[in-house]
Write an enzyme that holds these catalytic residues in place. Sequence first.
Site, PDB file in Angstrom:
ATOM      1  N   ARG A   1      -8.250  11.043  -6.494  1.00 45.61           N
ATOM      2  CA  ARG A   1      -9.245  10.184  -5.864  1.00 45.61           C
ATOM      3  C   ARG A   1     -10.607  10.883  -5.789  1.00 45.61           C
ATOM      4  O   ARG A   1     -11.646  10.262  -5.867  1.00 45.61           O
ATOM      5  CB  ARG A   1      -8.741   9.844  -4.464  1.00 45.61           C
TER       6      ARG A   1
ATOM      7  N   LYS B   1      -7.657  -3.235   3.500  1.00 43.26           N
ATOM      8  CA  LYS B   1      -6.357  -2.652   3.808  1.00 43.26           C
ATOM      9  C   LYS B   1      -5.882  -3.130   5.172  1.00 43.26           C
ATOM     10  O   LYS B   1      -6.683  -3.386   6.068  1.00 43.26           O
ATOM     11  CB  LYS B   1      -6.376  -1.131   3.700  1.00 43.26           C
TER      12      LYS B   1
ATOM     13  N   LYS C   1       0.871  -1.172   0.000  1.00 43.18           N
ATOM     14  CA  LYS C   1       0.000   0.000   0.000  1.00 43.18           C
ATOM     15  C   LYS C   1       0.911   1.227   0.000  1.00 43.18           C
ATOM     16  O   LYS C   1       1.420   1.635   1.046  1.00 43.18           O
ATOM     17  CB  LYS C   1      -0.908   0.000   1.222  1.00 43.18           C
TER      18      LYS C   1
ATOM     19  N   GLU D   1      -0.591   4.598  -7.680  1.00 38.20           N
ATOM     20  CA  GLU D   1      -0.255   5.511  -6.592  1.00 38.20           C
ATOM     21  C   GLU D   1       0.974   6.295  -7.062  1.00 38.20           C
ATOM     22  O   GLU D   1       1.946   5.706  -7.548  1.00 38.20           O
ATOM     23  CB  GLU D   1       0.039   4.701  -5.322  1.00 38.20           C
TER      24      GLU D   1
ATOM     25  N   ARG E   1      -3.408   8.885  -4.989  1.00 42.46           N
ATOM     26  CA  ARG E   1      -4.005   8.001  -5.985  1.00 42.46           C
ATOM     27  C   ARG E   1      -4.243   8.779  -7.273  1.00 42.46           C
ATOM     28  O   ARG E   1      -4.764   9.890  -7.237  1.00 42.46           O
ATOM     29  CB  ARG E   1      -5.339   7.497  -5.450  1.00 42.46           C
TER      30      ARG E   1
ATOM     31  N   ARG F   1     -17.186   1.042  -1.514  1.00 37.13           N
ATOM     32  CA  ARG F   1     -16.238   0.488  -0.561  1.00 37.13           C
ATOM     33  C   ARG F   1     -16.747  -0.901  -0.219  1.00 37.13           C
ATOM     34  O   ARG F   1     -17.884  -1.060   0.191  1.00 37.13           O
ATOM     35  CB  ARG F   1     -16.222   1.374   0.686  1.00 37.13           C
TER      36      ARG F   1
HETATM   37  P1  AMP Z   1      -7.268   4.493   2.359  1.00 32.64           P
HETATM   38  O1  AMP Z   1      -7.037   5.804   1.679  1.00 32.64           O
HETATM   39  O2  AMP Z   1      -6.556   4.350   3.667  1.00 32.64           O
HETATM   40  O3  AMP Z   1      -8.722   4.127   2.391  1.00 32.64           O
HETATM   41  O4  AMP Z   1      -6.592   3.377   1.449  1.00 32.64           O
HETATM   42  C1  AMP Z   1      -6.920   3.187   0.112  1.00 32.64           C
HETATM   43  C2  AMP Z   1      -5.914   3.903  -0.771  1.00 32.64           C
HETATM   44  O5  AMP Z   1      -4.681   3.223  -0.798  1.00 32.64           O
HETATM   45  C3  AMP Z   1      -6.313   3.945  -2.219  1.00 32.64           C
HETATM   46  O6  AMP Z   1      -7.218   4.977  -2.480  1.00 32.64           O
HETATM   47  C4  AMP Z   1      -4.993   4.165  -2.921  1.00 32.64           C
HETATM   48  O7  AMP Z   1      -4.743   5.554  -3.020  1.00 32.64           O
HETATM   49  C5  AMP Z   1      -3.966   3.612  -1.962  1.00 32.64           C
HETATM   50  N1  AMP Z   1      -3.191   2.466  -2.480  1.00 32.64           N
HETATM   51  C6  AMP Z   1      -1.848   2.343  -2.396  1.00 32.64           C
HETATM   52  N2  AMP Z   1      -1.431   1.191  -2.924  1.00 32.64           N
HETATM   53  C7  AMP Z   1      -2.527   0.527  -3.358  1.00 32.64           C
HETATM   54  C8  AMP Z   1      -2.736  -0.734  -3.984  1.00 32.64           C
HETATM   55  N3  AMP Z   1      -1.725  -1.562  -4.252  1.00 32.64           N
HETATM   56  N4  AMP Z   1      -4.014  -1.080  -4.277  1.00 32.64           N
HETATM   57  C9  AMP Z   1      -5.048  -0.246  -3.998  1.00 32.64           C
HETATM   58  N5  AMP Z   1      -4.912   0.959  -3.410  1.00 32.64           N
HETATM   59  C10 AMP Z   1      -3.656   1.348  -3.091  1.00 32.64           C
END
Ligand code: AMP
Length: 586
Positions: A272, A425, A252, A302, A257, A419
């Site tokens: 995003r 995650k 991650k 990313e 994004r 979602r």
């Molecule tokens: P969060 O913002 O904490 O909800 O986590 C999701 C975000 O992780 C996504 O919107 C992406 O910007 C980021 N991300 C980073 N690496 C990845 C990956 N390998 N697959 C999907 N999302 C990723």
Amino acid sequence: MRYLLVANVYEQIENTTKRLEMTDYLVDLFKKTPKDLIDKVVYLTQGKIYPDFMGIEIGMAEKLVIRAIARAAGRRIKELEEDFRKTGDLGETAQKFLERKLQLTFAYKPLTVERVYKALDKIARASGAGSIDQKIALLAGILSDAEPKEAKYIVRTVTGKLRLGIADMTVLDALAIAYGGGKEARPLLERAYNVSSDLGQVAKVVAENGLEGLKNFKISVGKPIRPMLAERLSSPEEILEKLGGKCIAEYKYDGERVQAHKKGDEVFLFSRRLENITNQFPDAVELVKSHIKPFSAIIEAECVSVDPETGEMRPFQELMHRRRKHDIRKAIEEYPVSLFIFDVLYVDGRDLTLEEYPVRHKILEEIVDETDRVQIAKYLITDDPKELEAFFEEAIENGCEGLVCKSLGKESIYQAGSRGWLWIKYKRDYKSEMTDAVDLTVVGAFHGRGKRAGTYGALLLAAYNHEEDVFETVCKCGSGFTDKDLEKIPKMMEPYIIPHRHARVKTKLEADVWFEPKIVLEVIGAEITLSPVHTCGMGSIREGSGLAIRFPRFTGRYRLDKSAEDSTTVNEIIEMYKRQLKRIES
Ligand code: AMP
């Protein structure tokens, strides 16, 4: 179509708080709207004239709007300002002053939606010298022919204060009822919206071609697809169970994004939140052009700030400098980015959003020309919680936020705009901040590339295990070195080069050059983390894991006063880890 019709519905909507009633009023409005105007009416109900991703906003300053109202109403600016101070709503003030004017006038041209839209569009696009006068004239023009109620809503629209509170989903409901034969059509409308982010276009398609039109709704390069989002869990066991026992875990990355749309030489980048951020990342645009093989494609990645010298990822905060910098060319040099691609949604006319992830991933591997700057997100396919945990630690140590674990099952489509549990995650609850610098022994080195060709790219550093009299590695450090340091270090290390790992060095890494443990450097990092790679304190906190310094940086201090055995000890690092454990708020 009379604009008054639209204004009347706004008024009804404003007077209700019930979503169902709101929907009924909208249905009524949409049914009365000619099909070729439906997109415009939909944008207007949301206080816009285009979908957000076009980045065209009306946003006229209140001061200018006051001048336009004054001109239309034949009143003095001062009077208007005074009234506005009392009402706090320029729309209401406009309505009041035009009411008074109405009593004195007899002939005016009824306003149409077409005319209002056209004027608003011209206002939004006016720029450069003379644009202020032009905007005032355009607005005064329509206000002169507006009924008081119309003026109220036009003024609120141009100042960005329409705020009827109509959610996107309410518009979709109303369209389903007005044109789709009932609420059952909602899923089809929703999907069309999720893959286009354009309510106006969706409205037009369903109004003109009904359900058939929606079934054939196509993804367009240039219109952002609403992003799929992840749920969160906090243990590898739970994650594997939720994903059917096996998953693909990906790093991650901690950046921004981007959804990249490519059509030949044309590239658009969307954030995003679906803003068009193409101009912020000209370097990413070039990377997409040169590394994505098909003529047209939509991918998700990313965007991460990397150290131009070492290729190492930098903390997220550094990417944010790009947002603040005005001189974009300078920013590109100081904070270049790399792209880590994690999905593909469209390739040369083929919509991939309904394909399962293994299919999309395979296509991704075929279409990306991987280099240092553009890579497919690092991944591991596993059914073993221990392996997943080790991969997680490795991701953190390498500058990532954790993992995104993804379903490999039949259901693993790209769920645009939602979602769900197909992506989970895995982030940390705890982090160990590093406030003090440590003194570490140089035990190995890695050759540099690019600008650092011919010198070392990074040094392998170790802490001293005083009970066993060995050196245990704790980081690879490539940052903080000046050009002078880079010139000096190879010469300084030359006398200590040995052909293989020193017998007192414990490591799992294969360095390019090995040294006798002699030279000590001072280093500071962002935090201490668990690591499957480094041997420092192996097993002391968790079985199979050592400790590592994340984002290590040379402070500039050569500790020539210290012998290798005077380095910070493994026990000290374990204590630092324990003492500084902090719960992460997220
Ligand atoms: P969060 O913002 O904490 O909800 O986590 C999701 C975000 O992780 C996504 O919107 C992406 O910007 C980021 N991300 C980073 N690496 C990845 C990956 N390998 N697959 C999907 N999302 C990723």
